[in-house]
Design a protein around this motif. Structure first.
Motif, PDB file in Angstrom:
ATOM      1  N   GLY A   1     -10.584   5.809   9.295  1.00  0.00           N
ATOM      2  CA  GLY A   1     -10.906   7.191   9.612  1.00  0.00           C
ATOM      3  C   GLY A   1     -10.662   7.633  11.036  1.00  0.00           C
ATOM      4  N   ASN A   2     -11.036   6.812  12.017  1.00  0.00           N
ATOM      5  CA  ASN A   2     -10.918   7.246  13.409  1.00  0.00           C
ATOM      6  C   ASN A   2      -9.630   6.777  14.064  1.00  0.00           C
ATOM      7  OD1 ASN A   2     -11.471   4.556  13.544  1.00  0.00           O
ATOM      8  ND2 ASN A   2     -13.279   4.721  14.872  1.00  0.00           N
ATOM      9  N   SER A   3      -8.682   6.285  13.266  1.00  0.00           N
ATOM     10  CA  SER A   3      -7.422   5.786  13.810  1.00  0.00           C
ATOM     11  C   SER A   3      -6.361   6.874  13.791  1.00  0.00           C
ATOM     12  CB  SER A   3      -6.943   4.584  12.997  1.00  0.00           C
ATOM     13  OG  SER A   3      -6.623   4.985  11.676  1.00  0.00           O
ATOM     14  N   LYS A   4      -5.198   6.565  14.360  1.00  0.00           N
ATOM     15  CA  LYS A   4      -4.082   7.502  14.369  1.00  0.00           C
ATOM     16  C   LYS A   4      -3.427   7.553  12.989  1.00  0.00           C
ATOM     17  CE  LYS A   4      -2.931   6.873  19.263  1.00  0.00           C
ATOM     18  NZ  LYS A   4      -1.885   6.418  20.217  1.00  0.00           N
ATOM     19  N   ILE A   5      -2.738   8.648  12.741  1.00  0.00           N
ATOM     20  CA  ILE A   5      -1.947   8.761  11.513  1.00  0.00           C
ATOM     21  C   ILE A   5      -0.856   7.691  11.545  1.00  0.00           C
ATOM     22  CG2 ILE A   5      -0.409  10.263  10.181  1.00  0.00           C
ATOM     23  CD1 ILE A   5      -1.897  12.631  11.609  1.00  0.00           C
ATOM     24  N   LYS A   6      -0.677   6.969  10.416  1.00  0.00           N
ATOM     25  CA  LYS A   6       0.333   5.902  10.386  1.00  0.00           C
ATOM     26  C   LYS A   6       1.486   6.199   9.439  1.00  0.00           C
ATOM     27  CE  LYS A   6      -0.726   2.111   8.124  1.00  0.00           C
ATOM     28  NZ  LYS A   6      -1.350   0.860   7.626  1.00  0.00           N
ATOM     29  N   ARG A   7       1.229   6.915   8.366  1.00  0.00           N
ATOM     30  CA  ARG A   7       2.257   7.243   7.386  1.00  0.00           C
ATOM     31  C   ARG A   7       2.158   8.722   7.007  1.00  0.00           C
ATOM     32  NH1 ARG A   7       3.835   2.941   8.654  1.00  0.00           N
ATOM     33  NH2 ARG A   7       4.301   1.106   7.383  1.00  0.00           N
ATOM     34  N   LEU A   8       3.260   9.232   6.498  1.00  0.00           N
ATOM     35  CA  LEU A   8       3.298  10.584   5.946  1.00  0.00           C
ATOM     36  C   LEU A   8       3.861  10.520   4.537  1.00  0.00           C
ATOM     37  CD1 LEU A   8       4.987  12.480   8.929  1.00  0.00           C
ATOM     38  CD2 LEU A   8       2.535  12.434   8.408  1.00  0.00           C
ATOM     39  N   ILE A   9       3.212  11.201   3.611  1.00  0.00           N
ATOM     40  CA  ILE A   9       3.860  11.510   2.345  1.00  0.00           C
ATOM     41  C   ILE A   9       4.352  12.942   2.472  1.00  0.00           C
ATOM     42  CG2 ILE A   9       3.502  11.995  -0.103  1.00  0.00           C
ATOM     43  CD1 ILE A   9       1.776   9.527  -0.280  1.00  0.00           C
ATOM     44  N   LEU A  10       5.645  13.124   2.267  1.00  0.00           N
ATOM     45  CA  LEU A  10       6.280  14.428   2.421  1.00  0.00           C
ATOM     46  C   LEU A  10       6.940  14.826   1.114  1.00  0.00           C
ATOM     47  CD1 LEU A  10       8.053  13.821   5.865  1.00  0.00           C
ATOM     48  CD2 LEU A  10       5.819  14.887   5.485  1.00  0.00           C
TER      49      LEU A  10
ATOM     50  N   ILE B   1      12.618  13.455  -7.435  1.00  0.00           N
ATOM     51  CA  ILE B   1      13.309  12.309  -6.834  1.00  0.00           C
ATOM     52  C   ILE B   1      12.331  11.691  -5.866  1.00  0.00           C
ATOM     53  CG2 ILE B   1      15.253  11.519  -5.449  1.00  0.00           C
ATOM     54  CD1 ILE B   1      16.829  13.942  -6.474  1.00  0.00           C
ATOM     55  N   VAL B   2      12.041  10.426  -6.061  1.00  0.00           N
ATOM     56  CA  VAL B   2      11.000   9.761  -5.277  1.00  0.00           C
ATOM     57  C   VAL B   2      11.576   8.504  -4.642  1.00  0.00           C
ATOM     58  CG1 VAL B   2      10.135   8.473  -7.292  1.00  0.00           C
ATOM     59  CG2 VAL B   2       8.612   8.904  -5.359  1.00  0.00           C
ATOM     60  N   SER B   3      11.143   8.222  -3.407  1.00  0.00           N
ATOM     61  CA  SER B   3      11.658   7.041  -2.718  1.00  0.00           C
ATOM     62  C   SER B   3      10.687   6.582  -1.631  1.00  0.00           C
ATOM     63  CB  SER B   3      13.015   7.353  -2.067  1.00  0.00           C
ATOM     64  OG  SER B   3      13.578   6.192  -1.499  1.00  0.00           O
ATOM     65  N   ASN B   4      10.549   5.263  -1.541  1.00  0.00           N
ATOM     66  CA  ASN B   4       9.894   4.609  -0.409  1.00  0.00           C
ATOM     67  C   ASN B   4      11.043   3.990   0.383  1.00  0.00           C
ATOM     68  OD1 ASN B   4       8.343   3.155   1.387  1.00  0.00           O
ATOM     69  ND2 ASN B   4       7.532   1.716  -0.115  1.00  0.00           N
ATOM     70  N   PRO B   5      11.704   4.775   1.246  1.00  0.00           N
ATOM     71  CA  PRO B   5      13.013   4.375   1.765  1.00  0.00           C
ATOM     72  C   PRO B   5      12.925   3.376   2.910  1.00  0.00           C
ATOM     73  CG  PRO B   5      12.382   6.461   2.714  1.00  0.00           C
ATOM     74  CD  PRO B   5      11.281   6.089   1.749  1.00  0.00           C
TER      75      PRO B   5
ATOM     76  N   THR C   1       0.813  -1.208   0.000  1.00  0.00           N
ATOM     77  CA  THR C   1       0.000   0.000   0.000  1.00  0.00           C
ATOM     78  C   THR C   1       0.851   1.265   0.000  1.00  0.00           C
ATOM     79  OG1 THR C   1      -1.758  -1.175   1.191  1.00  0.00           O
ATOM     80  CG2 THR C   1      -1.855   1.213   1.198  1.00  0.00           C
ATOM     81  N   ASP C   2       1.975   1.259   0.720  1.00  0.00           N
ATOM     82  CA  ASP C   2       2.828   2.454   0.759  1.00  0.00           C
ATOM     83  C   ASP C   2       3.281   2.839  -0.642  1.00  0.00           C
ATOM     84  OD1 ASP C   2       2.558   2.363   3.479  1.00  0.00           O
ATOM     85  OD2 ASP C   2       4.689   2.134   3.920  1.00  0.00           O
ATOM     86  N   GLY C   3       3.753   1.853  -1.402  1.00  0.00           N
ATOM     87  CA  GLY C   3       4.211   2.132  -2.758  1.00  0.00           C
ATOM     88  C   GLY C   3       3.100   2.628  -3.660  1.00  0.00           C
TER      89      GLY C   3
ATOM     90  N   ASN D   1      13.499  23.742  -9.603  1.00  0.00           N
ATOM     91  CA  ASN D   1      12.105  23.656  -9.156  1.00  0.00           C
ATOM     92  C   ASN D   1      11.690  22.218  -8.860  1.00  0.00           C
ATOM     93  OD1 ASN D   1      11.461  26.498  -9.463  1.00  0.00           O
ATOM     94  ND2 ASN D   1      11.649  26.142 -11.674  1.00  0.00           N
ATOM     95  N   GLY D   2      12.679  21.357  -8.615  1.00  0.00           N
ATOM     96  CA  GLY D   2      12.403  19.935  -8.418  1.00  0.00           C
ATOM     97  C   GLY D   2      11.741  19.627  -7.087  1.00  0.00           C
ATOM     98  N   ILE D   3      11.193  18.412  -6.994  1.00  0.00           N
ATOM     99  CA  ILE D   3      10.503  17.932  -5.792  1.00  0.00           C
ATOM    100  C   ILE D   3      11.153  16.637  -5.335  1.00  0.00           C
ATOM    101  CG2 ILE D   3       8.338  16.943  -4.918  1.00  0.00           C
ATOM    102  CD1 ILE D   3       6.862  18.878  -6.797  1.00  0.00           C
ATOM    103  N   PHE D   4      11.349  16.524  -4.034  1.00  0.00           N
ATOM    104  CA  PHE D   4      11.835  15.308  -3.381  1.00  0.00           C
ATOM    105  C   PHE D   4      10.658  14.737  -2.599  1.00  0.00           C
ATOM    106  CE2 PHE D   4      14.186  13.775   0.606  1.00  0.00           C
ATOM    107  CZ  PHE D   4      14.451  12.518   0.090  1.00  0.00           C
ATOM    108  N   SER D   5      10.225  13.520  -2.936  1.00  0.00           N
ATOM    109  CA  SER D   5       8.981  12.958  -2.391  1.00  0.00           C
ATOM    110  C   SER D   5       9.233  11.590  -1.765  1.00  0.00           C
ATOM    111  CB  SER D   5       7.938  12.836  -3.507  1.00  0.00           C
ATOM    112  OG  SER D   5       6.739  12.279  -3.025  1.00  0.00           O
ATOM    113  N   VAL D   6       8.732  11.407  -0.525  1.00  0.00           N
ATOM    114  CA  VAL D   6       8.918  10.141   0.187  1.00  0.00           C
ATOM    115  C   VAL D   6       7.642   9.769   0.934  1.00  0.00           C
ATOM    116  CG1 VAL D   6      11.403  10.496   0.519  1.00  0.00           C
ATOM    117  CG2 VAL D   6       9.802  11.265   2.297  1.00  0.00           C
ATOM    118  N   ILE D   7       7.564   8.477   1.297  1.00  0.00           N
ATOM    119  CA  ILE D   7       6.546   8.022   2.246  1.00  0.00           C
ATOM    120  C   ILE D   7       7.277   7.349   3.391  1.00  0.00           C
ATOM    121  CG2 ILE D   7       6.149   5.837   0.986  1.00  0.00           C
ATOM    122  CD1 ILE D   7       3.169   6.081   1.961  1.00  0.00           C
ATOM    123  N   ILE D   8       6.963   7.776   4.634  1.00  0.00           N
ATOM    124  CA  ILE D   8       7.645   7.260   5.818  1.00  0.00           C
ATOM    125  C   ILE D   8       6.646   7.126   6.968  1.00  0.00           C
ATOM    126  CG2 ILE D   8       9.960   8.139   5.243  1.00  0.00           C
ATOM    127  CD1 ILE D   8       9.375  10.561   7.035  1.00  0.00           C
TER     128      ILE D   8
END
Length: 231
Positions: free
Chosen positions: A183-192, A107-111, A22-24, A147-154
């Protein structure tokens, strides 16, 4: 191991390479690729994220790198058997020593994010034994276009530290997506997403399921061009 079928491409999988997850899928579907023409994915695994991004932006060209030879071979197979193959390149590389004159618009990564441990399960993909956050961030900051973007999920637990390391490398947070399992759960991941230029921070929330094993309308809408959902 069974392949994972998407609407426009198929992902062959292997027990030696981190599987489709799911993260990917979220990173591939939510990352801002609108204005990117040159994309670098760090740690391709199966090639899933690059393939999703290639479907979303028909003008972008991609380079995927991975330190795991099994992952590189699997990615190469998946790239070659996709409709986007002419725009996808793939290489066996250690990102820490990766050299290029190119600058990348994305630059994208699921590190890897677990601390090193005795567990051997998906060790390179999951643990920071070959690439830690500081190495990933500092190298990425030198390879981004103006103007590039660095994108991750952590995981949310490591988000604060990740953002601080980015600040130290002159990378500014411009987009933050809080991801919840239900919906009513805690945040588990961030896309930054980060940029070399400070901008007004864009924040949003994304919920994967409306109830256990029932995808939310938000997730169904996001992935409708990718997933083959059963009736």
């Amino acid at each position: 191991m069974k392949p994972f079928k998407f609407k426009q491409f198929e992902i062959q999988q292997s027990k030696n390479v981190f599987r489709v997850g799911t993260d990917g899928v979220l990173l591939g579907a939510l990352t801002n690729i609108t204005n990117a023409s040159k994309v670098l994915e760090v740690g391709t695994g199966t090639g899933l994220i690059s393939l999703m991004l290639a479907q979303r932006n028909p003008n972008a060209e991609f380079l995927g790198i991975d330190i795991n030879e099994d992952a590189v071979n699997l990615t190469q197979f998946n790239f070659e058997n996709s409709p986007f193959t002419s725009r996808l390149k793939n290489s066996l590389q250690d990102f820490k020593t990766f050299k290029t004159e190119e600058k990348f618009d994305l630059i994208v990564s699921n590190p890897p994010y677990f601390e090193a441990s005795d567990s051997e399960k998906d060790k390179i993909a999951r643990q920071t034994v070959e690439l830690n956050f500081s190495q990933l961030i500092s190298k990425s900051s030198t390879l981004l276009s103006e103007n590039g973007i660095f994108s991750v999920i952590i995981p949310v637990e490591v988000g604060g530290g990740f953002i601080e390391i980015c600040k130290e490398n002159q990378l500014f947070l411009i987009r933050k997506i809080d991801i919840k399992g239900i919906g009513n759960s805690k945040i588990k991941r961030l896309i930054l997403e980060f940029s070399l230029t400070e901008k007004v921070l864009e924040e949003s929330e994304f919920i994967i399921e409306k109830s256990p094993r029932q995808y939310s309308d938000q997730y169904l809408e996001l992935t409708k061009e990718f997933h083959v959902f059963g009736k």
